[in-house]
Write an enzyme that holds these catalytic residues in place. Structure first.
Site, mmCIF file in Angstrom:
data_model
loop_
_atom_site.group_PDB
_atom_site.id
_atom_site.type_symbol
_atom_site.label_atom_id
_atom_site.label_comp_id
_atom_site.label_asym_id
_atom_site.label_seq_id
_atom_site.Cartn_x
_atom_site.Cartn_y
_atom_site.Cartn_z
ATOM 1 N N ILE A 127 0.830 -1.077 -0.085
ATOM 2 C CA ILE A 127 -0.162 0.083 0.049
ATOM 3 C C ILE A 127 0.871 1.284 -0.008
ATOM 4 O O ILE A 127 2.118 1.303 0.623
ATOM 5 C CB ILE A 127 -0.881 -0.145 1.099
ATOM 6 C CG1 ILE A 127 -2.183 0.532 0.716
ATOM 7 C CG2 ILE A 127 -0.275 0.626 2.287
ATOM 8 C CD1 ILE A 127 -3.265 0.110 1.791
ATOM 9 N N HIS A 128 0.450 2.282 -0.770
ATOM 10 C CA HIS A 128 1.137 3.617 -0.543
ATOM 11 C C HIS A 128 0.377 4.728 -1.060
ATOM 12 O O HIS A 128 -0.627 4.607 -1.771
ATOM 13 C CB HIS A 128 2.517 3.461 -1.808
ATOM 14 C CG HIS A 128 1.957 3.026 -3.145
ATOM 15 N ND1 HIS A 128 1.641 1.604 -3.274
ATOM 16 C CD2 HIS A 128 1.799 3.604 -4.417
ATOM 17 C CE1 HIS A 128 1.168 1.433 -4.746
ATOM 18 N NE2 HIS A 128 1.093 2.970 -5.310
#
Ligand SMILES: [Zn+2]
Length: 159
Positions: A122-123
């Site tokens: 995730i980012h």
């Protein structure tokens, strides 16, 4: 996408010749490496780090990434979200100061259907915008213009 031309992208040659063939998670690889300049890592916090996007949609396109390897937003702790948002706020301040944007886009693409390029880790994207900027051009003209090199943006945004 394939028809999109990049008019000026001095970093692409390096990428093409470096031959990235590893199947390892790109964010975990960069998080565990000590070559922050090479990896475009602009900041390291306790739970979260920030880096320039190697394939920016715009000058100053940054990614803010928890060290934790997960694709699930529910696995990120309140403390990790708090640090992520505080780094994002600091970067907004720096980008405003150094790049004079007229707006921002920020957000997460979760899962393949959500448009994630690296879906396993995730980012958060943070993207400065200017009226009539390159994203507008890329939508209407099929051409993306980068007016500034990643090295130059790196120097401006590192903190
Ligand atoms: Zn990872």
């Amino acid at each position: 996408m394939s028809k999109r031309k990049i008019l000026w992208a001095p970093w692409r040659k390096n990428y093409i010749t470096s031959g990235e063939t590893s199947k390892e998670c790109v964010f975990c690889m960069k998080a565990s490496s000590d070559k922050d300049r090479e990896n475009l890592v602009i900041h390291r916090g306790k739970e979260v780090f920030a880096l320039l996007n190697l394939y920016p949609y715009n000058n100053g396109h940054v990614l803010i990434v928890p060290y934790k390897h997960t694709s699930d937003p529910m696995q990120i702790s309140p403390e990790e979200y708090a640090e992520l948002l505080s780094i994002m706020k600091k970067l907004i301040e720096i980008i405003k100061d150094k790049m004079n944007p007229e707006g921002f886009n920020m957000g997460m693409n979760i899962g393949k259907a959500g448009g994630a390029g690296t879906e396993d880790h995730i980012h958060m994207h943070l993207l400065p915008r200017w009226k009539g900027d390159t994203i507008f051009m890329s939508v209407t003209g099929g051409t993306r213009v980068m007016s500034e090199s990643l090295e130059s943006v790196y120097e401006k945004l590192k903190f």
